[in-house]
Scaffold this motif. Sequence first.
Motif, PDB file in Angstrom:
ATOM      1  N   PRO A 262      -0.768  -3.776  11.646  1.00  0.00           N
ATOM      2  CA  PRO A 262       0.604  -4.304  11.620  1.00  0.00           C
ATOM      3  C   PRO A 262       1.124  -4.435  10.181  1.00  0.00           C
ATOM      4  CG  PRO A 262      -0.851  -5.730  12.921  1.00  0.00           C
ATOM      5  CD  PRO A 262      -1.715  -4.718  12.240  1.00  0.00           C
ATOM      6  N   LEU A 263       2.428  -4.355  10.022  1.00  0.00           N
ATOM      7  CA  LEU A 263       3.074  -4.350   8.703  1.00  0.00           C
ATOM      8  C   LEU A 263       2.606  -5.494   7.810  1.00  0.00           C
ATOM      9  CD1 LEU A 263       5.194  -3.306   6.684  1.00  0.00           C
ATOM     10  CD2 LEU A 263       6.900  -4.665   7.911  1.00  0.00           C
ATOM     11  N   GLN A 264       2.536  -6.707   8.336  1.00  0.00           N
ATOM     12  CA  GLN A 264       2.216  -7.851   7.476  1.00  0.00           C
ATOM     13  C   GLN A 264       0.782  -7.823   6.955  1.00  0.00           C
ATOM     14  OE1 GLN A 264       2.774  -8.093  10.756  1.00  0.00           O
ATOM     15  NE2 GLN A 264       1.554  -9.694  11.709  1.00  0.00           N
ATOM     16  N   HIS A 265      -0.084  -6.978   7.526  1.00  0.00           N
ATOM     17  CA  HIS A 265      -1.478  -6.903   7.068  1.00  0.00           C
ATOM     18  C   HIS A 265      -1.787  -5.628   6.286  1.00  0.00           C
ATOM     19  CE1 HIS A 265      -2.427 -10.507   9.211  1.00  0.00           C
ATOM     20  NE2 HIS A 265      -1.988 -10.004  10.333  1.00  0.00           N
ATOM     21  N   ARG A 266      -0.813  -4.743   6.126  1.00  0.00           N
ATOM     22  CA  ARG A 266      -1.082  -3.469   5.454  1.00  0.00           C
ATOM     23  C   ARG A 266      -1.472  -3.637   4.002  1.00  0.00           C
ATOM     24  NH1 ARG A 266       3.681  -0.220   8.338  1.00  0.00           N
ATOM     25  NH2 ARG A 266       2.671  -0.176  10.374  1.00  0.00           N
ATOM     26  N   LEU A 267      -0.779  -4.514   3.294  1.00  0.00           N
ATOM     27  CA  LEU A 267      -1.116  -4.718   1.889  1.00  0.00           C
ATOM     28  C   LEU A 267      -2.542  -5.254   1.755  1.00  0.00           C
ATOM     29  CD1 LEU A 267      -0.321  -4.631  -1.080  1.00  0.00           C
ATOM     30  CD2 LEU A 267       0.657  -6.911  -0.806  1.00  0.00           C
ATOM     31  N   ALA A 268      -2.949  -6.146   2.668  1.00  0.00           N
ATOM     32  CA  ALA A 268      -4.307  -6.689   2.612  1.00  0.00           C
ATOM     33  C   ALA A 268      -5.348  -5.595   2.841  1.00  0.00           C
ATOM     34  CB  ALA A 268      -4.476  -7.804   3.636  1.00  0.00           C
ATOM     35  N   VAL A 269      -5.100  -4.726   3.814  1.00  0.00           N
ATOM     36  CA  VAL A 269      -6.031  -3.620   4.076  1.00  0.00           C
ATOM     37  C   VAL A 269      -6.135  -2.722   2.853  1.00  0.00           C
ATOM     38  CG1 VAL A 269      -6.374  -1.508   5.432  1.00  0.00           C
ATOM     39  CG2 VAL A 269      -5.763  -3.646   6.572  1.00  0.00           C
ATOM     40  N   VAL A 270      -4.983  -2.388   2.303  1.00  0.00           N
ATOM     41  CA  VAL A 270      -4.963  -1.542   1.114  1.00  0.00           C
ATOM     42  C   VAL A 270      -5.711  -2.227  -0.024  1.00  0.00           C
ATOM     43  CG1 VAL A 270      -3.436  -0.674  -0.703  1.00  0.00           C
ATOM     44  CG2 VAL A 270      -2.921  -0.196   1.679  1.00  0.00           C
ATOM     45  N   GLN A 271      -5.526  -3.523  -0.184  1.00  0.00           N
ATOM     46  CA  GLN A 271      -6.171  -4.220  -1.292  1.00  0.00           C
ATOM     47  C   GLN A 271      -7.681  -4.327  -1.107  1.00  0.00           C
ATOM     48  OE1 GLN A 271      -5.089  -4.857  -4.225  1.00  0.00           O
ATOM     49  NE2 GLN A 271      -3.064  -4.111  -3.742  1.00  0.00           N
ATOM     50  N   ILE A 272      -8.149  -4.403   0.140  1.00  0.00           N
ATOM     51  CA  ILE A 272      -9.594  -4.412   0.373  1.00  0.00           C
ATOM     52  C   ILE A 272     -10.192  -3.081  -0.065  1.00  0.00           C
ATOM     53  CG2 ILE A 272     -11.374  -4.439   2.173  1.00  0.00           C
ATOM     54  CD1 ILE A 272      -9.517  -6.582   3.581  1.00  0.00           C
ATOM     55  N   VAL A 273      -9.572  -1.989   0.364  1.00  0.00           N
ATOM     56  CA  VAL A 273     -10.031  -0.665  -0.079  1.00  0.00           C
ATOM     57  C   VAL A 273      -9.830  -0.541  -1.589  1.00  0.00           C
ATOM     58  CG1 VAL A 273      -9.648   1.826   0.120  1.00  0.00           C
ATOM     59  CG2 VAL A 273      -9.570   0.388   2.163  1.00  0.00           C
ATOM     60  N   ALA A 274      -8.769  -1.170  -2.054  1.00  0.00           N
ATOM     61  CA  ALA A 274      -8.406  -1.046  -3.461  1.00  0.00           C
ATOM     62  C   ALA A 274      -9.346  -1.780  -4.402  1.00  0.00           C
ATOM     63  CB  ALA A 274      -6.976  -1.527  -3.686  1.00  0.00           C
ATOM     64  N   VAL A 275     -10.250  -2.615  -3.899  1.00  0.00           N
ATOM     65  CA  VAL A 275     -11.220  -3.227  -4.812  1.00  0.00           C
ATOM     66  C   VAL A 275     -11.972  -2.108  -5.527  1.00  0.00           C
ATOM     67  CG1 VAL A 275     -13.342  -4.581  -4.965  1.00  0.00           C
ATOM     68  CG2 VAL A 275     -11.425  -5.427  -3.632  1.00  0.00           C
ATOM     69  N   ALA A 276     -12.431  -1.121  -4.758  1.00  0.00           N
ATOM     70  CA  ALA A 276     -13.110   0.030  -5.368  1.00  0.00           C
ATOM     71  C   ALA A 276     -12.122   0.835  -6.211  1.00  0.00           C
ATOM     72  CB  ALA A 276     -13.737   0.911  -4.299  1.00  0.00           C
ATOM     73  N   TRP A 277     -10.935   1.072  -5.678  1.00  0.00           N
ATOM     74  CA  TRP A 277      -9.921   1.841  -6.405  1.00  0.00           C
ATOM     75  C   TRP A 277      -9.518   1.120  -7.683  1.00  0.00           C
ATOM     76  CZ3 TRP A 277      -8.049   6.349  -7.316  1.00  0.00           C
ATOM     77  CH2 TRP A 277      -6.795   6.509  -7.887  1.00  0.00           C
ATOM     78  N   ASN A 278      -9.310  -0.199  -7.600  1.00  0.00           N
ATOM     79  CA  ASN A 278      -8.924  -0.981  -8.776  1.00  0.00           C
ATOM     80  C   ASN A 278     -10.016  -0.966  -9.834  1.00  0.00           C
ATOM     81  OD1 ASN A 278      -6.496  -1.667  -7.563  1.00  0.00           O
ATOM     82  ND2 ASN A 278      -7.239  -3.626  -6.826  1.00  0.00           N
ATOM     83  N   SER A 279     -11.263  -0.941  -9.398  1.00  0.00           N
ATOM     84  CA  SER A 279     -12.365  -0.847 -10.363  1.00  0.00           C
ATOM     85  C   SER A 279     -12.247   0.445 -11.155  1.00  0.00           C
ATOM     86  CB  SER A 279     -13.708  -0.897  -9.640  1.00  0.00           C
ATOM     87  OG  SER A 279     -13.842  -2.102  -8.948  1.00  0.00           O
TER      88      SER A 279
END
Length: 177
Positions: free
Chosen positions: A151-168
């Motif tokens: 759902p829309l309100q959780h998309r940023l959270a999902v992206v940010q979980i995957v993004a821990v590796a990406w942000n690293s």
Amino acid sequence: MAALWRSYQALMNKYPWTIQIVTAGSLVGVGDVISQQVFERRGLAHHNVQRTAKMMSIGFFFVGPVVGSWYKVLDRLVIGGTKSAAMKKMLVDQVCFAPCFLGAFLCISGALNGLTVEENVSKLKRDYPDALISNYYLWPPVQIANFYFIPLQHRLAVVQIVAVAWNSYLTWKANKM
């Protein structure tokens, strides 16, 4: 863990914008800590706390608001929850948004690191192609799943979980001089 997730969801429903921004900033910070400790092997004694604070500020004031707003816009541009709509959202996201966002992220981090305009342009020319190619390896499948199942309100959270590796990876790339 389930109780933590339920608390997060309750807060997300009550304060979606604030929680998205706090989540983004925190996870960009986590990505920088991982980058410094795992990739760069600095050790705790040589950890650059100021750099982590800068990266977190990028997360709080750029990543969270921009990505959160983008998902709202994208949901209005491409309507529906079908596989076809998910594919269209992923294509628009990766063709229109990702290249601009990535360039802006690298420029902002360069500016916060004190680079001159010329140094920032040079660094962007050096690092942007690799970062964009790496982006295209990771994000299209993540985004298809995100746009189809989440759902829309959780998309940023999902992206940010995957993004821990990406942000690293991205903080390592952004701070590599």
